[in-house]
Design a protein around this motif. Structure first.
Motif, PDB file in Angstrom:
ATOM      1  N   THR A 112       3.161   5.779  -3.156  1.00  0.00           N
ATOM      2  CA  THR A 112       4.333   6.535  -3.600  1.00  0.00           C
ATOM      3  C   THR A 112       4.436   6.552  -5.116  1.00  0.00           C
ATOM      4  O   THR A 112       4.660   7.599  -5.734  1.00  0.00           O
ATOM      5  CB  THR A 112       5.608   5.918  -2.997  1.00  0.00           C
ATOM      6  N   ILE A 113       4.288   5.375  -5.722  1.00  0.00           N
ATOM      7  CA  ILE A 113       4.426   5.256  -7.175  1.00  0.00           C
ATOM      8  C   ILE A 113       3.345   6.062  -7.884  1.00  0.00           C
ATOM      9  O   ILE A 113       3.615   6.796  -8.844  1.00  0.00           O
ATOM     10  CB  ILE A 113       4.368   3.774  -7.587  1.00  0.00           C
ATOM     11  N   GLY A 162      -7.254   4.407   2.601  1.00  0.00           N
ATOM     12  CA  GLY A 162      -7.194   4.421   4.059  1.00  0.00           C
ATOM     13  C   GLY A 162      -5.945   5.089   4.594  1.00  0.00           C
ATOM     14  O   GLY A 162      -5.459   4.746   5.679  1.00  0.00           O
ATOM     15  N   MET A 163      -5.424   6.093   3.860  1.00  0.00           N
ATOM     16  CA  MET A 163      -4.171   6.738   4.227  1.00  0.00           C
ATOM     17  C   MET A 163      -4.418   8.142   4.765  1.00  0.00           C
ATOM     18  O   MET A 163      -5.400   8.790   4.413  1.00  0.00           O
ATOM     19  CB  MET A 163      -3.217   6.773   3.028  1.00  0.00           C
ATOM     20  N   PRO A 164      -3.522   8.645   5.619  1.00  0.00           N
ATOM     21  CA  PRO A 164      -3.693   9.978   6.231  1.00  0.00           C
ATOM     22  C   PRO A 164      -3.480  11.080   5.212  1.00  0.00           C
ATOM     23  O   PRO A 164      -2.743  10.920   4.242  1.00  0.00           O
ATOM     24  CB  PRO A 164      -2.605  10.013   7.300  1.00  0.00           C
ATOM     25  N   VAL A 202       7.107   5.755   9.903  1.00  0.00           N
ATOM     26  CA  VAL A 202       6.271   6.285   8.822  1.00  0.00           C
ATOM     27  C   VAL A 202       6.792   5.755   7.486  1.00  0.00           C
ATOM     28  O   VAL A 202       7.986   5.790   7.219  1.00  0.00           O
ATOM     29  CB  VAL A 202       6.281   7.825   8.826  1.00  0.00           C
ATOM     30  N   GLY A 203       5.886   5.272   6.651  1.00  0.00           N
ATOM     31  CA  GLY A 203       6.256   4.857   5.306  1.00  0.00           C
ATOM     32  C   GLY A 203       6.278   6.037   4.358  1.00  0.00           C
ATOM     33  O   GLY A 203       5.625   7.066   4.595  1.00  0.00           O
ATOM     34  N   GLN A 204       7.006   5.911   3.236  1.00  0.00           N
ATOM     35  CA  GLN A 204       7.093   7.040   2.323  1.00  0.00           C
ATOM     36  C   GLN A 204       5.741   7.355   1.685  1.00  0.00           C
ATOM     37  O   GLN A 204       5.412   8.526   1.451  1.00  0.00           O
ATOM     38  CB  GLN A 204       8.131   6.803   1.226  1.00  0.00           C
ATOM     39  N   GLY A 205       4.938   6.337   1.418  1.00  0.00           N
ATOM     40  CA  GLY A 205       3.610   6.588   0.881  1.00  0.00           C
ATOM     41  C   GLY A 205       2.777   7.421   1.815  1.00  0.00           C
ATOM     42  O   GLY A 205       2.073   8.362   1.396  1.00  0.00           O
ATOM     43  N   GLU A 206       2.834   7.114   3.120  1.00  0.00           N
ATOM     44  CA  GLU A 206       2.123   7.909   4.116  1.00  0.00           C
ATOM     45  C   GLU A 206       2.697   9.322   4.206  1.00  0.00           C
ATOM     46  O   GLU A 206       1.963  10.283   4.463  1.00  0.00           O
ATOM     47  CB  GLU A 206       2.174   7.223   5.479  1.00  0.00           C
ATOM     48  N   GLY A 207       4.007   9.445   4.001  1.00  0.00           N
ATOM     49  CA  GLY A 207       4.617  10.775   3.974  1.00  0.00           C
ATOM     50  C   GLY A 207       4.040  11.627   2.850  1.00  0.00           C
ATOM     51  O   GLY A 207       3.681  12.794   3.044  1.00  0.00           O
ATOM     52  N   TYR A 208       3.954  11.034   1.653  1.00  0.00           N
ATOM     53  CA  TYR A 208       3.362  11.762   0.535  1.00  0.00           C
ATOM     54  C   TYR A 208       1.895  12.098   0.809  1.00  0.00           C
ATOM     55  O   TYR A 208       1.443  13.226   0.570  1.00  0.00           O
ATOM     56  CB  TYR A 208       3.442  10.922  -0.743  1.00  0.00           C
ATOM     57  N   ARG A 240       0.821  -1.204   0.000  1.00  0.00           N
ATOM     58  CA  ARG A 240       0.000   0.000   0.000  1.00  0.00           C
ATOM     59  C   ARG A 240       0.856   1.256   0.000  1.00  0.00           C
ATOM     60  O   ARG A 240       0.637   2.180  -0.798  1.00  0.00           O
ATOM     61  CB  ARG A 240      -0.942   0.019   1.202  1.00  0.00           C
ATOM     62  N   THR A 241       1.849   1.315   0.885  1.00  0.00           N
ATOM     63  CA  THR A 241       2.682   2.520   0.949  1.00  0.00           C
ATOM     64  C   THR A 241       3.504   2.675  -0.327  1.00  0.00           C
ATOM     65  O   THR A 241       3.692   3.787  -0.830  1.00  0.00           O
ATOM     66  CB  THR A 241       3.593   2.503   2.192  1.00  0.00           C
ATOM     67  N   GLY A 242       3.971   1.554  -0.900  1.00  0.00           N
ATOM     68  CA  GLY A 242       4.714   1.633  -2.151  1.00  0.00           C
ATOM     69  C   GLY A 242       3.844   2.077  -3.307  1.00  0.00           C
ATOM     70  O   GLY A 242       4.246   2.910  -4.129  1.00  0.00           O
TER      71      GLY A 242
END
Length: 400
Positions: free
Chosen positions: A204-205, A351-353, A293-299, A199-201
């Protein structure tokens, strides 16, 4: 309007994709005349999946050793232990098994095995005044084979980043000789990654692919790379929840390969508009300061605020992105806000912030995120961010 003035470069590698693709791994090791292959991976793939045991069986006596303690942040301490382990067994080929952190780690291992200078002299330097400088790393490097367990742009890049344990800052290496000789997209290997990592990957992509639609004066090849990367990422996104279907994971692997190919086809690795540059620098710094924190969640937590604050600096890019996202007839002044809404809608569907306050992090750490974001070669090679320190700090606060 296309640009017809460009240079294309190509770097040879073999790609093996599909069910049982890893059955060709022994042939690839033999083709590189390796007798002492060395696997670099993380604990989860080694101790909670059958993948490394399968590779042991495939390689037999050609496998000299395994180091399975590369961590999520590619920490300097774990890399140095991997280097010593590889040196102890006289490795003649390195196999990276994992996703971004491990694949970057494998590259850094080959650099530190070969180069004789201190680490601090090998990484990108950031003078107080002037552009960043990447030292030339001239020693020959061991061949690298990458076995992906999740889609990642790290799969065939020349740049790598590790985290300094003491300062939490990224240490960046660049060496084209660390590009892989082979890449494996094996169905069973890709299905070892847990849904949260996928999910986080995927986020990001998809985010990068959408923002790269804003590139201007692309040549025809780069435009093709970007459009197809976005189509693949957007098409895979709703289907990533299935833990038994490798199809979306293959499509995301292809999307990331196309994102990398942009640079080889004469484009930039990232669309050079402010929203892309700032969101990349912030998300990379965020996961360094807050490893949970994952990078996807960061974005997902930052992109909306970034678009609303700096998207207007590149109105033409914003209109192109809006058009690519299906937001037709959007006025330039409205485009950043409409794009932000569209992207946040997509993140929420996963389901991401969409706010930093939803990440469960300490607000007191944001000044360190800001400082780390000022040293990011991909996002800011000319050090433009130094002049924008106050604005960037206020932007981070607004994202809370």
């Amino acid at each position: 309007m296309y640009s017809y003035d460009f240079r294309l470069t190509g770097y040879p590698f073999r790609l093996y994709s599909g069910k049982d693709a890893l059955d060709r791994l022994p042939d690839e090791v033999e083709r590189n005349r390796a007798r002492r292959a060395f696997i670099v991976c993380g604990r989860t793939v080694s101790r909670k999946t059958p993948l490394i045991a399968h590779l042991r069986q495939l390689l037999g006596e050609r496998l000299a050793g395994v180091f399975d303690e590369i961590d999520k942040d590619t920490a300097r301490s774990s890399i140095m232990r991997a280097v010593e382990a590889a040196r102890a067994v006289q490795a003649d080929l390195v196999i990276g098994v994992g996703a971004g952190s491990v694949i970057q780690g494998a590259r850094i291992v080959t650099i530190l095995l070969a180069e004789k200078r201190p680490v601090e002299q090998l990484v990108t330097q950031y003078p107080e005044h002037g552009p960043a400088v990447s030292p030339k790393l001239l020693e020959p490097k061991l061949p690298i084979v990458n076995v992906l367990t999740a889609p990642t742009t790290a799969q065939n890049r020349a740049g790598s980043r590790m985290k300094d344990d003491a300062t939490a800052r990224g240490m960046e290496f660049f060496d084209p000789k660390t590009r892989p000789v082979a890449i494996f997209w094996d169905a069973d290997a890709l299905l070892t990654a847990p849904p949260q990592l996928i999910r986080t990957g995927a986020a990001t992509i998809w985010c990068r692919a959408a923002m790269n639609l804003g590139g201007e004066n692309d040549n025809p090849l780069v435009e093709g790379d970007r459009l197809q990367a976005y189509r693949l990422a957007a098409g895979a996104l709703p289907r990533i929840g299935s833990g038994a279907d490798a199809g979306p994971r293959f499509e995301l692997c292809a999307a990331t390969l196309l994102q990398n190919r942009e640079a080889d086809d004469g484009g930039d690795q990232f669309a050079r508009h402010w929203a892309m540059r700032v969101s990349y620098a912030f998300s990379t710094a965020l996961i360094s300061v807050f490893p949970q924190v994952g990078q996807g969640e960061g974005y997902s937590a930052l992109l909306g605020a970034v678009l609303r604050r700096v998207g207007g600096r590149d109105p033409e890019a914003m209109v192109r992105i809006a058009r690519g996202l299906g937001l037709d007839s959007v006025a330039p002044a409205e485009a950043p806000h409409r794009i932000a809404e569209k992207m946040e809608e997509g993140f929420r569907a996963l389901g991401m912030p969409t706010r930093l306050s939803q990440l469960g992090i300490a607000r007191e750490g944001l000044p360190q995120v800001l400082e780390n974001s000022l040293r990011n070669f991909n996002a800011d090679p000319r050090r433009d961010f130094l002049r924008e320190r106050d604005m960037l700090g206020a932007l981070l606060d607004s994202a809370w």
